[in-house]
Design an enzyme around this catalytic site. Structure first.
Site, PDB file in Angstrom:
ATOM      1  N   ARG A  19       0.877  -1.190   0.000  1.00  0.00           N
ATOM      2  CA  ARG A  19       0.000   0.000   0.000  1.00  0.00           C
ATOM      3  C   ARG A  19       0.901   1.223   0.000  1.00  0.00           C
ATOM      4  NH1 ARG A  19      -5.604   1.363   3.094  1.00  0.00           N
ATOM      5  NH2 ARG A  19      -6.220  -0.243   1.611  1.00  0.00           N
ATOM      6  N   HIS A  34      -6.922   0.241  -6.911  1.00  0.00           N
ATOM      7  CA  HIS A  34      -7.245  -0.570  -5.719  1.00  0.00           C
ATOM      8  C   HIS A  34      -7.894  -1.876  -6.200  1.00  0.00           C
ATOM      9  CE1 HIS A  34      -7.803  -1.557  -1.662  1.00  0.00           C
ATOM     10  NE2 HIS A  34      -8.696  -0.684  -1.260  1.00  0.00           N
ATOM     11  N   GLN A  49      -9.941  -4.347  -3.869  1.00  0.00           N
ATOM     12  CA  GLN A  49     -11.257  -3.817  -3.515  1.00  0.00           C
ATOM     13  C   GLN A  49     -12.258  -4.141  -4.634  1.00  0.00           C
ATOM     14  OE1 GLN A  49     -12.231  -1.942  -0.620  1.00  0.00           O
ATOM     15  NE2 GLN A  49     -14.201  -2.503  -1.488  1.00  0.00           N
ATOM     16  N   ASP A  58     -17.419   6.622  -2.962  1.00  0.00           N
ATOM     17  CA  ASP A  58     -16.220   6.609  -2.107  1.00  0.00           C
ATOM     18  C   ASP A  58     -16.025   8.043  -1.622  1.00  0.00           C
ATOM     19  OD1 ASP A  58     -13.826   5.972  -0.858  1.00  0.00           O
ATOM     20  OD2 ASP A  58     -12.649   5.863  -2.712  1.00  0.00           O
ATOM     21  N   CYS A 105     -16.456   1.289  -0.430  1.00  0.00           N
ATOM     22  CA  CYS A 105     -15.258   0.543  -0.020  1.00  0.00           C
ATOM     23  C   CYS A 105     -14.950   0.718   1.462  1.00  0.00           C
ATOM     24  CB  CYS A 105     -14.066   0.981  -0.868  1.00  0.00           C
ATOM     25  SG  CYS A 105     -13.772   2.753  -0.811  1.00  0.00           S
ATOM     26  N   ARG A 134     -13.911  -8.957   1.395  1.00  0.00           N
ATOM     27  CA  ARG A 134     -12.482  -8.677   1.201  1.00  0.00           C
ATOM     28  C   ARG A 134     -11.658  -9.887   1.656  1.00  0.00           C
ATOM     29  NH1 ARG A 134     -10.602  -3.451   0.909  1.00  0.00           N
ATOM     30  NH2 ARG A 134      -8.698  -4.525   0.286  1.00  0.00           N
TER      31      ARG A 134
HETATM   32  N1  NVA Z   1     -10.132   6.314  -2.243  1.00  0.00           N
HETATM   33  C1  NVA Z   1      -9.847   5.966  -0.872  1.00  0.00           C
HETATM   34  C2  NVA Z   1     -10.029   4.496  -0.678  1.00  0.00           C
HETATM   35  C3  NVA Z   1      -9.784   4.006   0.719  1.00  0.00           C
HETATM   36  C4  NVA Z   1      -9.959   2.545   0.849  1.00  0.00           C
HETATM   37  C5  NVA Z   1      -8.420   6.378  -0.544  1.00  0.00           C
HETATM   38  O1  NVA Z   1      -7.531   6.199  -1.377  1.00  0.00           O
HETATM   39  O2  NVA Z   1      -8.202   6.907   0.544  1.00  0.00           O
HETATM   40  N1   CP Z   2     -11.492  -0.374   1.705  1.00  0.00           N
HETATM   41  C1   CP Z   2     -10.246  -0.441   2.207  1.00  0.00           C
HETATM   42  O1   CP Z   2      -9.296  -0.692   1.507  1.00  0.00           O
HETATM   43  O2   CP Z   2     -10.170  -0.257   3.546  1.00  0.00           O
HETATM   44  P1   CP Z   2      -8.832  -0.035   4.358  1.00  0.00           P
HETATM   45  O3   CP Z   2      -8.277   1.288   3.940  1.00  0.00           O
HETATM   46  O4   CP Z   2      -9.263  -0.043   5.801  1.00  0.00           O
HETATM   47  O5   CP Z   2      -7.876  -1.143   4.054  1.00  0.00           O
END
Ligand code: NVA
Ligand code: CP
Length: 305
Positions: free
Chosen positions: A101, A128, A131, A221, A261, A289
């Site tokens: 990540r 992602h 997801q 989102d 998500c 997930r």
């Molecule tokens: N678009 C959001 C998704 C979090 C799971 C982010 O990148 O923060």
């Molecule tokens: N949806 C998602 O990826 O959640 P987290 O950021 O908690 O991993």
């Protein structure tokens, strides 16, 4: 050895195979069966950003499969203490796969270039994929089939939206996205979608009602993703007409579910009446997930056996 940095890395057939494995392992999990298919295998989680779902579901999935995992936070110094090339070459000798990540998709690509084990994208600024796999699996679980359904995404054309578009293109789901012009897909990404997924049925509009019309799922989102906190105020103004609320949901199919998500901001991208209402499928979605990632891991590790 395969990397999954985006869903462009998987064929439609491979995604269907991953879904079949997911279904099998989920059924067994619900019967209390955890098959130790990969004893001794190790998954590393290299995370530069916060996470609940991605981190915990991958760690649990690996434990359920009889392997183990180790969490590598910022203190490992990836790209700071040493280069991505050195880091990737070394890490790849220790572990069987790495979930990453990062703020920078390019940094993950650089790591993947040098890593001798599979890299799975656990969220970057532009993608992602895990997801979207769980999301489409959830939709399939609810409808029995995916072909011909419409998934409507209302909000920022961010990492989640980009991966959903690819997943829809691979699985014959119509993808409709409503966002203010400035927050829609950039032209490069639009061209890539058209080139790589000629069969993708995509509607891009500034009108949320047009996007959700007849949709089987309405998705949103946050308006400001991790790393965009400084833009939050201006984005709340730009997206004020893009909230998923009960009035908007009325334009979708009467059986439509609401997906997100998570984490969510109630009162911004979604009204509490929807996310906490009867159409909300967020708990099933987040639960999946675990299963979809277990399916992905079993498929990836199985191809390496
Ligand atoms: N678009 C959001 C998704 C979090 C799971 C982010 O990148 O923060
Ligand atoms: N949806 C998602 O990826 O959640 P987290 O950021 O908690 O991993």
């Amino acid at each position: 050895m395969r990397h999954v940095l985006t869903l462009f890395d998987l064929t439609s057939k491979e995604i269907e195979r991953i879904f079949a494995i997911t279904e099998d392992l989920k059924t067994k999990f619900q019967q209390g069966i955890r098959e130790p298919l990969f004893p001794g295998r190790v998954l590393a989680l290299l995370f530069e950003k916060q996470s609940l779902r991605t981190r915990v579901s991958f760690e649990t999935a690996m434990a359920n499969l009889g392997g183990s995992s180790l969490f590598l936070g910022k203190d490992v110094g990836w790209g700071e203490r040493e280069s991505s090339a050195d880091f990737g070459q070394v890490l790849g000798q220790y572990v069987d796969a790495v979930v990453v990540r990062s703020n920078s998709h390019a940094k993950v690509e650089e790591l993947a270039k040098h890593c001798t084990c599979s890299i799975i994208n656990g969220l970057t600024d532009t993608s992602h994929p895990c997801q979207a796999l769980a999301d489409l699996y959830t939709l399939r679980e609810r409808h029995g089939t995916l072909a011909g359904l419409r998934l409507a995404y209302v909000g920022d054309a961010n990492n989640v939206a980009r991966s959903l578009a690819v997943a829809c293109g691979k699985l014959d789901v119509e993808f409709a996205i409503a966002a203010p012009k400035r927050y829609q897909f950039d032209s490069n990404y639009r061209s890539k979608l058209k080139k790589e997924l000629p069969k993708l049925k995509m509607i891009e509009t500034t009108d949320p009602v047009e996007a959700v019309k007849g949709a089987a799922a309405v998705y949103t989102d946050v308006w400001a993703s991790m790393g965009q906190e400084a833009e939050h105020k201006e984005r709340v103004i730009a997206f004020k007409d893009y909230q998923v609320n009960a009035t908007l949901m009325k334009h979708a199919d009467p059986d439509a579910c609401f997906l997100h998500c998570l984490p969510a901001r109630r009162g911004e991208e979604v009204a509490a009446e929807v996310i906490d209402g009867p159409q909300s499928a967020i708990v099933q979605e987040a639960g999946n997930r675990l299963h979809a990632q277990k399916g992905l891991l079993a498929w990836l590790l199985g191809t390496q056996a």
